[in-house]
Design an enzyme around this catalytic site. Structure first.
Site, PDB file in Angstrom:
ATOM      1  N   ARG A 103      35.368 -17.862 -23.873  1.00  0.00           N
ATOM      2  CA  ARG A 103      36.503 -18.041 -25.210  1.00  0.00           C
ATOM      3  C   ARG A 103      37.105 -19.260 -24.834  1.00  0.00           C
ATOM      4  O   ARG A 103      37.742 -19.805 -23.979  1.00  0.00           O
ATOM      5  CB  ARG A 103      37.381 -16.853 -25.401  1.00  0.00           C
ATOM      6  CG  ARG A 103      37.164 -15.908 -26.369  1.00  0.00           C
ATOM      7  CD  ARG A 103      38.149 -15.173 -26.537  1.00  0.00           C
ATOM      8  NE  ARG A 103      39.352 -15.236 -25.885  1.00  0.00           N
ATOM      9  CZ  ARG A 103      40.591 -14.313 -26.089  1.00  0.00           C
ATOM     10  NH1 ARG A 103      40.362 -13.517 -27.159  1.00  0.00           N
ATOM     11  NH2 ARG A 103      41.646 -14.114 -25.389  1.00  0.00           N
ATOM     12  N   THR A 107      40.854 -22.438 -29.549  1.00  0.00           N
ATOM     13  CA  THR A 107      40.576 -21.767 -30.710  1.00  0.00           C
ATOM     14  C   THR A 107      40.237 -20.391 -30.858  1.00  0.00           C
ATOM     15  O   THR A 107      40.268 -19.923 -31.774  1.00  0.00           O
ATOM     16  CB  THR A 107      39.062 -22.795 -31.239  1.00  0.00           C
ATOM     17  OG1 THR A 107      38.155 -22.409 -30.281  1.00  0.00           O
ATOM     18  CG2 THR A 107      39.151 -24.398 -31.337  1.00  0.00           C
ATOM     19  N   ASP A 199      42.892 -10.372 -17.852  1.00  0.00           N
ATOM     20  CA  ASP A 199      41.725 -11.064 -17.851  1.00  0.00           C
ATOM     21  C   ASP A 199      40.603 -10.439 -16.822  1.00  0.00           C
ATOM     22  O   ASP A 199      40.811 -10.481 -15.833  1.00  0.00           O
ATOM     23  CB  ASP A 199      42.062 -12.556 -17.450  1.00  0.00           C
ATOM     24  CG  ASP A 199      40.773 -13.218 -17.692  1.00  0.00           C
ATOM     25  OD1 ASP A 199      39.342 -12.889 -17.524  1.00  0.00           O
ATOM     26  OD2 ASP A 199      40.747 -14.609 -18.577  1.00  0.00           O
ATOM     27  N   ASP A 202      38.519 -12.383 -14.364  1.00  0.00           N
ATOM     28  CA  ASP A 202      39.294 -12.927 -13.229  1.00  0.00           C
ATOM     29  C   ASP A 202      39.750 -11.763 -12.430  1.00  0.00           C
ATOM     30  O   ASP A 202      39.576 -11.897 -11.244  1.00  0.00           O
ATOM     31  CB  ASP A 202      40.704 -13.503 -13.696  1.00  0.00           C
ATOM     32  CG  ASP A 202      40.718 -15.020 -14.074  1.00  0.00           C
ATOM     33  OD1 ASP A 202      39.445 -15.466 -13.972  1.00  0.00           O
ATOM     34  OD2 ASP A 202      41.313 -15.554 -15.084  1.00  0.00           O
TER      35      ASP A 202
HETATM   36  C1  PRP Z   1      36.438 -12.393 -22.390  1.00  0.00           C
HETATM   37  C2  PRP Z   1      35.809 -11.060 -22.360  1.00  0.00           C
HETATM   38  C3  PRP Z   1      34.922 -11.122 -23.710  1.00  0.00           C
HETATM   39  C4  PRP Z   1      35.635 -12.073 -24.557  1.00  0.00           C
HETATM   40  C5  PRP Z   1      36.297 -11.208 -25.381  1.00  0.00           C
HETATM   41  O1  PRP Z   1      35.532 -13.348 -21.864  1.00  0.00           O
HETATM   42  O2  PRP Z   1      35.255 -10.812 -21.163  1.00  0.00           O
HETATM   43  O3  PRP Z   1      33.637 -12.013 -23.455  1.00  0.00           O
HETATM   44  O4  PRP Z   1      36.698 -12.614 -23.728  1.00  0.00           O
HETATM   45  O5  PRP Z   1      37.245 -11.943 -26.475  1.00  0.00           O
HETATM   46  P1  PRP Z   1      37.180 -12.144 -27.806  1.00  0.00           P
HETATM   47  O6  PRP Z   1      36.489 -10.936 -28.366  1.00  0.00           O
HETATM   48  O7  PRP Z   1      38.167 -12.585 -28.532  1.00  0.00           O
HETATM   49  O8  PRP Z   1      35.557 -12.695 -28.377  1.00  0.00           O
HETATM   50  P2  PRP Z   1      36.117 -14.644 -21.377  1.00  0.00           P
HETATM   51  O9  PRP Z   1      36.166 -15.710 -22.426  1.00  0.00           O
HETATM   52  O10 PRP Z   1      37.589 -14.505 -20.515  1.00  0.00           O
HETATM   53  O11 PRP Z   1      35.060 -15.155 -20.235  1.00  0.00           O
HETATM   54  P3  PRP Z   1      34.736 -14.576 -18.841  1.00  0.00           P
HETATM   55  O12 PRP Z   1      34.254 -12.934 -18.914  1.00  0.00           O
HETATM   56  O13 PRP Z   1      33.907 -15.764 -18.143  1.00  0.00           O
HETATM   57  O14 PRP Z   1      36.090 -14.478 -17.977  1.00  0.00           O
HETATM   58  N1  URA Z   2      39.444 -11.362 -22.512  1.00  0.00           N
HETATM   59  C1  URA Z   2      39.880 -10.503 -21.517  1.00  0.00           C
HETATM   60  O1  URA Z   2      39.548 -10.595 -20.505  1.00  0.00           O
HETATM   61  N2  URA Z   2      41.300  -9.861 -21.777  1.00  0.00           N
HETATM   62  C2  URA Z   2      41.668  -9.799 -22.972  1.00  0.00           C
HETATM   63  O2  URA Z   2      42.735  -9.226 -23.116  1.00  0.00           O
HETATM   64  C3  URA Z   2      41.260 -10.573 -24.155  1.00  0.00           C
HETATM   65  C4  URA Z   2      40.080 -11.363 -23.941  1.00  0.00           C
END
Ligand code: PRP
Ligand code: URA
Length: 208
Positions: A103, A107, A199, A202
């Site tokens: 994400r 944005t 997160d 993480d």
């Molecule tokens: C997180 C999560 C989803 C997304 C959800 O990924 O694992 O893929 O955000 O958000 P949304 O419903 O608003 O699209 P992140 O961008 O943190 O990536 P990562 O899994 O690499 O940490």
């Molecule tokens: N992605 C995450 O990992 N946690 C949240 O709460 C939203 C998006």
């Protein structure tokens, strides 16, 4: 299709530990995997079995078996991979694809950076894995990409979902059944799920 939420004291118990900010990486990973296993179990309730005859040590019976070659799991990188070993325990012969997305922090829109799925993906029921369904943007993009590749039957497994995201996905893809362990209260100003668990990526990989 209305989102199916696991409603079970054992899941609530595991979620309570998962959400706790003091829970360390090892336990966090184990819980993500375990809850994913229960989600997968629930999502297979509508599975069609093939008729087989089995010879037991006592007698023969006509029963049913799953054709595991009809399934593929597609985790959304990174966090979705944390759910893989749990679901693979339930359907060990399913194939696995990957969609890479993160994400954008300003944005909040998903950015697609990787795509690799089994060649015969259009012939399989695809189960997308991502522990967090927040705005729903990543889920919607992943579903659209897979539909463009010819996938006809899709399910989405998440651990925690926000009502806003659930509503968006249900509206844009009413044919995709979502399963989650819990639908939380809302999103905060940074589009994080409240109360959520922080997160997920993480916490699974220990990157913060
Ligand atoms: C997180 C999560 C989803 C997304 C959800 O990924 O694992 O893929 O955000 O958000 P949304 O419903 O608003 O699209 P992140 O961008 O943190 O990536 P990562 O899994 O690499 O940490
Ligand atoms: N992605 C995450 O990992 N946690 C949240 O709460 C939203 C998006």
């Amino acid at each position: 299709m209305k989102t199916i939420e696991l409603n079970h004291p054992l899941i609530q118990h595991k979620l309570a530990i998962l959400r706790d900010k003091e829970t360390g990486t090892k336990e966090f990973r184990e819980l993500i995997s375990e809850i994913a296993m229960f989600l997968c179990y629930e999502s297979m309730k509508d599975a069609k079995l093939e008729n087989v005859e089995v010879e037991t040590p006592i007698t023969t019976l006509k029963t049913g078996k799953l054709n595991e070659d009809k399934y593929a799991f597609v985790p959304i990188l990174r966090a979705g991979t944390g759910m893989l070993d749990g679901v693979i325990r339930v359907i060990p012969n399913a194939k696995i694809g990957h969609i890479g997305m993160y994400r954008n922090e300003e944005t909040f829109k998903p950015v697609n950076y990787f795509f690799k799925v089994p060649k015969d993906i259009e012939d399989r029921e695809v189960i997308i894995l991502d522990p967090m369904l927040a705005t729903g943007g990543s889920a919607i993009d992943a579903i659209e990409i897979l539909k463009e590749k010819g996938v006809k039957k899709l399910k989405f497994l998440s651990i925690i979902a926000a009502p806003e995201g659930v509503e968006r996905v249900e509206k844009e893809h009413p044919d995709v059944q979502i399963y989650c362990a819990h639908i939380d209260e809302c999103l905060n100003e940074n589009k994080y799920i409240v109360p959520g668990l922080g997160d997920a990526g993480d916490r699974i990989f220990g990157t913060k």
